[in-house]
Design a protein around this motif. Structure first.
Motif, PDB file in Angstrom:
ATOM      1  N   HIS A  89       0.863  -1.172   0.000  1.00  0.00           N
ATOM      2  CA  HIS A  89       0.000   0.000   0.000  1.00  0.00           C
ATOM      3  C   HIS A  89       0.905   1.230   0.000  1.00  0.00           C
ATOM      4  O   HIS A  89       1.922   1.254   0.690  1.00  0.00           O
ATOM      5  CB  HIS A  89      -0.892   0.004   1.247  1.00  0.00           C
ATOM      6  CG  HIS A  89      -1.950   1.033   1.216  1.00  0.00           C
ATOM      7  ND1 HIS A  89      -1.705   2.373   1.434  1.00  0.00           N
ATOM      8  CD2 HIS A  89      -3.284   0.932   0.974  1.00  0.00           C
ATOM      9  CE1 HIS A  89      -2.830   3.059   1.341  1.00  0.00           C
ATOM     10  NE2 HIS A  89      -3.806   2.192   1.057  1.00  0.00           N
ATOM     11  N   ASN A  91       0.714   3.953   1.429  1.00  0.00           N
ATOM     12  CA  ASN A  91       0.820   4.617   2.736  1.00  0.00           C
ATOM     13  C   ASN A  91       1.344   3.707   3.831  1.00  0.00           C
ATOM     14  O   ASN A  91       1.288   4.047   5.009  1.00  0.00           O
ATOM     15  CB  ASN A  91      -0.546   5.173   3.160  1.00  0.00           C
ATOM     16  CG  ASN A  91      -1.025   6.242   2.206  1.00  0.00           C
ATOM     17  OD1 ASN A  91      -0.238   6.954   1.609  1.00  0.00           O
ATOM     18  ND2 ASN A  91      -2.335   6.338   2.048  1.00  0.00           N
ATOM     19  N   ASP A  92       1.858   2.535   3.481  1.00  0.00           N
ATOM     20  CA  ASP A  92       2.388   1.590   4.460  1.00  0.00           C
ATOM     21  C   ASP A  92       3.624   2.180   5.116  1.00  0.00           C
ATOM     22  O   ASP A  92       4.644   2.377   4.453  1.00  0.00           O
ATOM     23  CB  ASP A  92       2.723   0.269   3.771  1.00  0.00           C
ATOM     24  CG  ASP A  92       3.340  -0.753   4.709  1.00  0.00           C
ATOM     25  OD1 ASP A  92       3.323  -0.546   5.939  1.00  0.00           O
ATOM     26  OD2 ASP A  92       3.836  -1.766   4.199  1.00  0.00           O
ATOM     27  N   PRO A  93       3.573   2.452   6.428  1.00  0.00           N
ATOM     28  CA  PRO A  93       4.752   3.002   7.085  1.00  0.00           C
ATOM     29  C   PRO A  93       5.917   2.023   7.164  1.00  0.00           C
ATOM     30  O   PRO A  93       7.059   2.421   7.279  1.00  0.00           O
ATOM     31  CB  PRO A  93       4.252   3.357   8.503  1.00  0.00           C
ATOM     32  CG  PRO A  93       3.046   2.508   8.694  1.00  0.00           C
ATOM     33  CD  PRO A  93       2.463   2.266   7.332  1.00  0.00           C
ATOM     34  N   GLY A  94       5.615   0.730   7.020  1.00  0.00           N
ATOM     35  CA  GLY A  94       6.690  -0.275   7.030  1.00  0.00           C
ATOM     36  C   GLY A  94       7.515  -0.266   5.755  1.00  0.00           C
ATOM     37  O   GLY A  94       8.622  -0.768   5.717  1.00  0.00           O
ATOM     38  N   ALA A  96       8.474   2.529   4.258  1.00  0.00           N
ATOM     39  CA  ALA A  96       9.263   3.769   4.173  1.00  0.00           C
ATOM     40  C   ALA A  96      10.743   3.475   4.432  1.00  0.00           C
ATOM     41  O   ALA A  96      11.084   2.647   5.252  1.00  0.00           O
ATOM     42  CB  ALA A  96       8.744   4.776   5.185  1.00  0.00           C
TER      43      ALA A  96
END
Length: 97
Positions: A89, A91-94, A96
């Motif tokens: 996704h 917007n997945d912070p993982g 980044a």
């Protein structure tokens, strides 16, 4: 490798001896560790109070997942699987860096 969300429900057939269940569960522990070491099993959870598992599994494709990963679990014959292919996704912070 692609990632898959896999829900697993295990139903032990009636009449199965306790020794057989214990033997298969012990073998399941060993095989799960092998699959994790090979990068196929990422995470595994059990919802509180339930006997099913939810995990993130990895394979090249769904065929490999079923045949060469999930199909090698010692409890496979007693399991049902619900497989959902996953994609990142935005917007997945993982994800980044």
């Amino acid at each position: 490798m692609r990632e898959f969300l896999v829900e697993i429900t295990t139903t032990v057939p009636e009449g199965t001896s306790r020794d057989e269940v214990d033997r298969r569960r012990a073998a399941e522990t060993v095989r799960s560790r092998e699959l994790a070491a090979a990068g196929h099993l990422g995470r595994l959870w059990r919802p509180v109070g339930e006997r099913r598992s939810i995990g993130v599994w990895r394979a090249d494709d769904e065929e490999q997942l079923h045949e060469k990963v999930l199909g090698t679990l010692p409890l496979h014959a007693w399991m049902t699987f619900a497989v959902t292919p996953l994609e990142p996704h935005p917007n997945d912070p993982g994800g980044a860096v």
